[in-house]
Design a protein around this motif. Structure first.
Motif, PDB file in Angstrom:
ATOM      1  N   ARG A  69       0.824  -1.209   0.000  1.00  0.00           N
ATOM      2  CA  ARG A  69       0.000   0.000   0.000  1.00  0.00           C
ATOM      3  C   ARG A  69       0.860   1.261   0.000  1.00  0.00           C
ATOM      4  NH1 ARG A  69      -1.557   3.589   3.631  1.00  0.00           N
ATOM      5  NH2 ARG A  69      -0.620   2.428   5.368  1.00  0.00           N
ATOM      6  N   THR A  70       1.862   1.306   0.876  1.00  0.00           N
ATOM      7  CA  THR A  70       2.666   2.524   0.996  1.00  0.00           C
ATOM      8  C   THR A  70       3.519   2.749  -0.248  1.00  0.00           C
ATOM      9  OG1 THR A  70       4.393   1.286   2.190  1.00  0.00           O
ATOM     10  CG2 THR A  70       2.728   2.435   3.511  1.00  0.00           C
ATOM     11  N   ALA A  71       4.009   1.674  -0.860  1.00  0.00           N
ATOM     12  CA  ALA A  71       4.816   1.837  -2.073  1.00  0.00           C
ATOM     13  C   ALA A  71       3.972   2.378  -3.218  1.00  0.00           C
ATOM     14  CB  ALA A  71       5.460   0.513  -2.458  1.00  0.00           C
ATOM     15  N   HIS A  72       2.771   1.856  -3.370  1.00  0.00           N
ATOM     16  CA  HIS A  72       1.880   2.382  -4.409  1.00  0.00           C
ATOM     17  C   HIS A  72       1.522   3.845  -4.128  1.00  0.00           C
ATOM     18  CE1 HIS A  72       1.291  -1.159  -6.785  1.00  0.00           C
ATOM     19  NE2 HIS A  72       0.767  -1.871  -5.800  1.00  0.00           N
ATOM     20  N   MET A  73       1.188   4.129  -2.879  1.00  0.00           N
ATOM     21  CA  MET A  73       0.744   5.478  -2.531  1.00  0.00           C
ATOM     22  C   MET A  73       1.856   6.498  -2.730  1.00  0.00           C
ATOM     23  SD  MET A  73      -1.697   7.442  -1.435  1.00  0.00           S
ATOM     24  CE  MET A  73      -2.891   6.244  -0.808  1.00  0.00           C
ATOM     25  N   ASN A  74       3.045   6.186  -2.229  1.00  0.00           N
ATOM     26  CA  ASN A  74       4.132   7.170  -2.219  1.00  0.00           C
ATOM     27  C   ASN A  74       4.911   7.216  -3.524  1.00  0.00           C
ATOM     28  OD1 ASN A  74       3.527   7.814   0.461  1.00  0.00           O
ATOM     29  ND2 ASN A  74       4.897   6.211   1.256  1.00  0.00           N
ATOM     30  N   THR A  75       4.764   6.180  -4.342  1.00  0.00           N
ATOM     31  CA  THR A  75       5.560   6.127  -5.570  1.00  0.00           C
ATOM     32  C   THR A  75       4.743   6.530  -6.795  1.00  0.00           C
ATOM     33  OG1 THR A  75       6.900   4.336  -4.620  1.00  0.00           O
ATOM     34  CG2 THR A  75       7.061   4.692  -6.995  1.00  0.00           C
ATOM     35  N   THR A  76       3.681   5.804  -7.095  1.00  0.00           N
ATOM     36  CA  THR A  76       2.950   6.051  -8.341  1.00  0.00           C
ATOM     37  C   THR A  76       1.696   6.905  -8.153  1.00  0.00           C
ATOM     38  OG1 THR A  76       1.881   3.893  -8.040  1.00  0.00           O
ATOM     39  CG2 THR A  76       3.798   3.990  -9.499  1.00  0.00           C
ATOM     40  N   HIS A  77       1.003   6.742  -7.049  1.00  0.00           N
ATOM     41  CA  HIS A  77      -0.232   7.512  -6.858  1.00  0.00           C
ATOM     42  C   HIS A  77       0.047   9.017  -6.861  1.00  0.00           C
ATOM     43  CE1 HIS A  77      -4.207   8.636  -5.488  1.00  0.00           C
ATOM     44  NE2 HIS A  77      -3.678   9.284  -4.467  1.00  0.00           N
ATOM     45  N   ARG A  78       1.032   9.428  -6.069  1.00  0.00           N
ATOM     46  CA  ARG A  78       1.297  10.872  -5.999  1.00  0.00           C
ATOM     47  C   ARG A  78       1.904  11.384  -7.311  1.00  0.00           C
ATOM     48  NH1 ARG A  78       6.464  12.587  -4.958  1.00  0.00           N
ATOM     49  NH2 ARG A  78       8.022  11.056  -4.303  1.00  0.00           N
ATOM     50  N   ARG A  79       2.618  10.515  -8.029  1.00  0.00           N
ATOM     51  CA  ARG A  79       3.172  10.952  -9.308  1.00  0.00           C
ATOM     52  C   ARG A  79       2.078  11.085 -10.370  1.00  0.00           C
ATOM     53  NH1 ARG A  79       7.739   8.542  -7.052  1.00  0.00           N
ATOM     54  NH2 ARG A  79       9.638   9.781  -7.404  1.00  0.00           N
ATOM     55  N   ARG A  80       1.088  10.230 -10.316  1.00  0.00           N
ATOM     56  CA  ARG A  80      -0.041  10.387 -11.230  1.00  0.00           C
ATOM     57  C   ARG A  80      -0.766  11.713 -10.971  1.00  0.00           C
ATOM     58  NH1 ARG A  80      -0.573   4.633 -10.388  1.00  0.00           N
ATOM     59  NH2 ARG A  80      -0.338   3.518 -12.388  1.00  0.00           N
ATOM     60  N   GLN A  81      -0.958  12.014  -9.703  1.00  0.00           N
ATOM     61  CA  GLN A  81      -1.617  13.281  -9.374  1.00  0.00           C
ATOM     62  C   GLN A  81      -0.821  14.471  -9.902  1.00  0.00           C
ATOM     63  OE1 GLN A  81      -1.989  12.776  -5.036  1.00  0.00           O
ATOM     64  NE2 GLN A  81      -4.205  12.660  -5.300  1.00  0.00           N
ATOM     65  N   ALA A  82       0.492  14.425  -9.708  1.00  0.00           N
ATOM     66  CA  ALA A  82       1.338  15.514 -10.174  1.00  0.00           C
ATOM     67  C   ALA A  82       1.365  15.584 -11.703  1.00  0.00           C
ATOM     68  CB  ALA A  82       2.759  15.336  -9.632  1.00  0.00           C
ATOM     69  N   PHE A  83       1.326  14.411 -12.343  1.00  0.00           N
ATOM     70  CA  PHE A  83       1.366  14.383 -13.805  1.00  0.00           C
ATOM     71  C   PHE A  83       0.116  15.021 -14.398  1.00  0.00           C
ATOM     72  CE2 PHE A  83       0.544  12.225 -17.874  1.00  0.00           C
ATOM     73  CZ  PHE A  83       1.711  12.545 -18.545  1.00  0.00           C
ATOM     74  N   TRP A  84      -1.049  14.683 -13.859  1.00  0.00           N
ATOM     75  CA  TRP A  84      -2.287  15.239 -14.392  1.00  0.00           C
ATOM     76  C   TRP A  84      -2.493  16.702 -14.016  1.00  0.00           C
ATOM     77  CZ3 TRP A  84      -3.528  12.972 -18.388  1.00  0.00           C
ATOM     78  CH2 TRP A  84      -3.559  11.579 -18.510  1.00  0.00           C
ATOM     79  N   ALA A  85      -1.658  17.205 -13.132  1.00  0.00           N
ATOM     80  CA  ALA A  85      -1.703  18.631 -12.811  1.00  0.00           C
ATOM     81  C   ALA A  85      -0.944  19.464 -13.843  1.00  0.00           C
ATOM     82  CB  ALA A  85      -1.129  18.874 -11.424  1.00  0.00           C
ATOM     83  N   LEU A  86      -0.191  18.801 -14.735  1.00  0.00           N
ATOM     84  CA  LEU A  86       0.496  19.520 -15.812  1.00  0.00           C
ATOM     85  C   LEU A  86      -0.522  20.108 -16.783  1.00  0.00           C
ATOM     86  CD1 LEU A  86       3.288  16.896 -16.695  1.00  0.00           C
ATOM     87  CD2 LEU A  86       3.608  19.037 -15.446  1.00  0.00           C
ATOM     88  N   PRO A  87      -0.138  21.107 -17.526  1.00  0.00           N
ATOM     89  CA  PRO A  87      -1.025  21.590 -18.601  1.00  0.00           C
ATOM     90  C   PRO A  87      -1.420  20.421 -19.506  1.00  0.00           C
ATOM     91  CG  PRO A  87       0.810  23.095 -18.296  1.00  0.00           C
ATOM     92  CD  PRO A  87       1.110  21.898 -17.440  1.00  0.00           C
TER      93      PRO A  87
END
Length: 441
Positions: A69-87
């Motif tokens: 759970r923590t590896a998914h949350m801290n590695t890919t989940h937050r990066r997906r959020q940051a990626f979709w925040a791009l223009p």
């Protein structure tokens, strides 16, 4: 541990190969002990009976349980959020080949799940050894190990999984050659003739970690006792030595969770197989060698200073091998006192490692049962000091040892620690290798 005389022996003897999964293997045969069957954890100290120790053990279990759970949350989940925040125009470009950022996140998620299979296997094996339920009653605080891990505990679980690359993969041999091979050569040079006569040469390995050096010393015919204070390391080493069904039976992606200083996604998603050698099969093969049988093997779960300063351990070992260990000391004098106590007169102290003082920031030590109110001994002792290499030599000699060999600075090889050799950023050590002999008393 909590009591100065406490010692929990973790039976690290590899078992005979069996067609079973790691979580089914609940008993092990002690090397060199014939048909003796024993549980994985034994000794005169029960961590479940001590509230402080139980809390630390439960946190280790829970941290491995939370790996997925923590590896998914801290590695890919937050990066997906940051990626979709791009223009949107930018994210669209990076979603297409050759970038395919979102596809790579999916591949990293797959790698995390494979790593998490190892973490789950460690938990399953450890719970069976301690007789604990995988689904504890949340109303029973004495047995509920769910939800107790801190972020620090989880970080230790993550680093422990990565450490299998160093100690138990073929590719980790490069790091092991620098750190473990000199110890084995020194032991053979000093004791080969006595081994040939059948004498039991006992070697202590403090800070034994995932048990590879202990295993290799036993493989060379010596009786080895590892010592480790970290339950993360103890649980993981017991699993790899006692519960893996065969060589290369688990996949490991040690670098998948890191996104910086990589040349390609292929590099990030390198797959390795562990263990590179199966402990049980290796033991059986070695036992056929009548000249050098596989040595006895055990692990003491305890604070190094507390246990090996005890009078019961006086002159118990022919050699002590410290590898990447002495710089874990808040106060090196305590370590030297313990080594001097447990070594026989004339015994060897073999050291390989740097001086990355672990407590340079001055934070209080509190792991594995040590607390701010701990007695003036062991890892929980208040105060710390950092010494230079020259000062270490003076101190070792002043405390009853004579140096027989010190590796010259220009001859010291560079080595990483769980280092991706293809990384654009390489952190390298130049560990010193030296041999000291305890002065006759």
């Amino acid at each position: 541990m909590s009591s100065p005389s406490s010692k929990s022996s973790v039976v690290m003897a590899p078992n005979s190969p069996r067609d079973i999964t790691p979580s089914q293997d609940t008993e092990e045969t002690r090397s060199g002990a014939g048909d003796l069957e024993t549980r994985s954890w034994s000794g005169d100290f029960d961590p479940l009976a001590d509230p402080a120790e139980r809390r630390v053990l439960f946190a280790a279990f829970d941290s491995f349980r939370q790996y997925r759970r923590t590896a998914h949350m801290n590695t890919t989940h937050r990066r997906r959020q940051a990626f979709w925040a791009l223009p949107s125009a930018h994210s669209e470009i990076l979603s297409e080949p050759p970038f395919s950022v979102m596809d790579n996140f999916n591949r990293v998620d797959d790698a995390i799940d494979i790593n998490a299979d190892i973490a789950d296997a460690i938990v399953a094996a450890g719970l069976e050894s301690f007789g604990l339920s995988p689904n504890p009653d949340p109303e029973d605080p004495d047995n509920n190990w769910h939800g107790v891990a801190t972020s620090s505990d989880v970080n230790k679980a993550h680093s422990t999984i990565r450490q299998f690359y160093r100690d138990w993969s073929e590719e980790g041999q490069t790091e092991r050659d620098v750190c473990y091979t000199p110890v084995l050569k020194d032991l053979r040079k000093e004791f080969s003739e006595r081994l040939a006569t059948g004498e039991n040469i006992r070697v202590l390995v403090p800070g034994a970690g995932l048990g590879r050096l202990v295993f290799e010393i036993c493989r060379a015919g010596f009786g080895a006792e590892g010592n480790e204070i970290s339950y993360h390391q103890l649980l993981a080493s017991s699993w790899i030595l006692n519960h893996t069904p065969g060589p290369k039976s688990y996949r490991l992606f040690p670098f998948a969770l890191h996104f910086s200083n990589i040349q390609s996604r292929k590099q990030q998603l390198q797959r390795f197989l562990i263990p590179d050698v199966h402990p049980g099969a290796t033991m059986l093969k070695a036992q056929k060698n009548l000249d050098i049988p596989f040595g006895t093997m055990s692990m003491a779960a305890a604070d190094f200073v507390v246990l090996y300063s005890n009078p019961s351990q006086r002159s118990a070992f022919n050699a002590v091998a410290t590898v990447f260990f002495i710089d874990t000391a808040p106060n090196l004098i305590r370590y030297i006192e313990a080594i001097r106590n447990c070594l026989k007169p004339g015994g060897l102290w073999i050291n390989v490692g740097p001086l990355l003082w672990h407590f340079e920031d001055g934070h209080q030590r509190t792991h594995s049962g040590a607390s701010d109110n701990a007695p003036n001994r062991g890892i929980g002792e208040p105060g710390n000091v950092e010494l230079t290499e020259e000062e270490v030599y003076h101190l070792v000699q002043r405390m009853g040892f004579t140096f027989e060999e010190i590796q010259h600075t220009k001859d010291r090889p560079e080595v990483g620690y769980i280092q991706d050799p293809n990384s654009m950023l390489r952190s390298l050590y130049r560990p010193v290798h030296w041999i000291a002999r305890k002065n006759p008393q």
